[in-house]
Design an enzyme around this catalytic site. Structure first.
Site, short mmCIF file in Angstrom:
data_model
loop_
_atom_site.label_atom_id
_atom_site.label_comp_id
_atom_site.label_asym_id
_atom_site.label_seq_id
_atom_site.Cartn_x
_atom_site.Cartn_y
_atom_site.Cartn_z
N GLU A 81 47.23 33.25 38.05
CA GLU A 81 47.01 33.42 36.61
C GLU A 81 48.32 33.31 35.84
O GLU A 81 49.40 33.63 36.37
CB GLU A 81 46.37 34.78 36.27
CG GLU A 81 44.87 34.82 36.35
CD GLU A 81 44.38 35.33 37.67
OE1 GLU A 81 43.15 35.31 37.90
OE2 GLU A 81 45.21 35.77 38.48
N THR A 82 48.17 32.85 34.61
CA THR A 82 49.24 32.90 33.62
C THR A 82 48.69 33.65 32.41
O THR A 82 47.56 33.40 31.97
CB THR A 82 49.72 31.50 33.22
OG1 THR A 82 50.32 30.88 34.36
CG2 THR A 82 50.74 31.55 32.09
#
Length: 309
Positions: free
Chosen positions: A67-68
């Site tokens: 994830e970002t």
């Protein structure tokens, strides 16, 4: 699900040319570790006001982490931020390790204390502290809940994808779907060796998870019968990632699962060891109270160097 946000939140665009793409600075942190070689890496964009959904998804794919996190609006005086999360394949309602990474990144710049994140899953409060130069973050989840998984439509196809059988499961910890911002199927296996040897069918598990809306499958082994400490692994094929080295959202959901089962009769801290079987050891600390359906998850985070050009 509706995003909760403060009316005082403001959006401003970032100038400059740093990070993975022109005009966007992407910070990199590893969460739930004090060692950059461990933990779960997350991208963090502290000013994503000018980015649309397609651009955030493209950046998350380019960064390549599970994830970002993107800060899309802020009220700096109130220490309140709107936060969204993208895997390389899709937006995710809540991500624990990217929340911890973002909180540490902000605390590095604005000082320790409480932060408030408005996420697609709801309001997440995070307390940041420093101890001996090491920053840590404790997130408080939305109310957690858990319910038994359906044997025929949920458990059986998942076991086939994992190449496990029902006899491999720990009868003291029954399969349930747990929630603390998003859904995770919890399966407890009897043998630590079997958990370590995990080799699953990526496409088959992806399809089962997509059908039921699960973010990860939270696989655990209880370290000893007399304490609530666990080894954990979290396949994440729906995000385009084989496995998460540390999954704060699943840890929070698992805390709700333990509470639902009646295993928490007084305030307790649970230790989850995750990532060691994939060479990125992680430590997640889960605080559970019998009289509170919100779960607290604590971990450190450390910066990672930007990749070579």
């Amino acid at each position: 699900m509706t995003t909760h946000q403060s009316p005082a939140l403001t959006a401003t665009a970032t100038e400059g040319d740093t990070g993975t793409a022109a005009g966007v600075e992407v910070l990199r942190y590893s969460a739930f570790t004090t060692d950059p070689a461990g933990g779960n890496p997350a991208g963090v964009v502290l000013d994503a006001a000018a980015l649309d959904d397609a651009r955030m998804l493209a950046l998350a794919a380019e960064v390549g982490y599970s994830e970002t996190a993107f800060v899309t609006a802020h009220d700096t005086a109130a220490r309140r931020y709107r936060l969204r999360y993208f895997s390389p394949l899709a937006e995710v309602a809540f991500c624990g390790h990217a929340t911890v990474a973002t909180a540490v990144a902000l605390a590095t710049r604005t000082g320790t204390g409480e932060l408030v994140f408005d996420t697609p899953a709801g309001e997440i409060r995070v307390d940041t502290t420093e101890d001996g130069g090491q920053l840590r973050a404790t997130l408080t989840s939305v109310p957690a809940r858990s319910h038994p998984a359906d044997e025929a439509t949920q458990v059986a196809p998942t076991l086939r994808a994992l190449r496990w059988s029902a006899a491999d499961l720990d009868p003291a910890l029954p399969p349930q779907v747990a929630f603390a911002g998003n859904d995770h199927l919890v399966l407890a296996v009897r043998s630590r060796e079997q958990l370590a040897a995990l080799d699953y069918d990526f496409d088959a598990l992806h399809d089962v998870m997509r059908a039921h809306g699960w973010t990860t499958v939270h696989l655990v082994h209880r370290a000893a019968a007399d304490r609530l400490d666990f080894h954990a692994r979290d396949p994440f094929p729906v995000g385009g990632v084989v496995e998460d080295p540390a999954t704060g959202a699943a840890a929070a959901a698992f805390g709700g699962y333990l509470r639902t089962l009646g295993l928490v009769t007084e305030p307790v801290r649970v230790h989850l060891c995750q990532g060691e079987d994939m060479g990125r050891p992680s430590d997640l600390y889960v605080d559970i109270r019998p009289d509170d359906d919100r779960i607290r998850v604590t971990g450190a985070a450390v910066p990672l160097p930007a990749p070579a050009a």
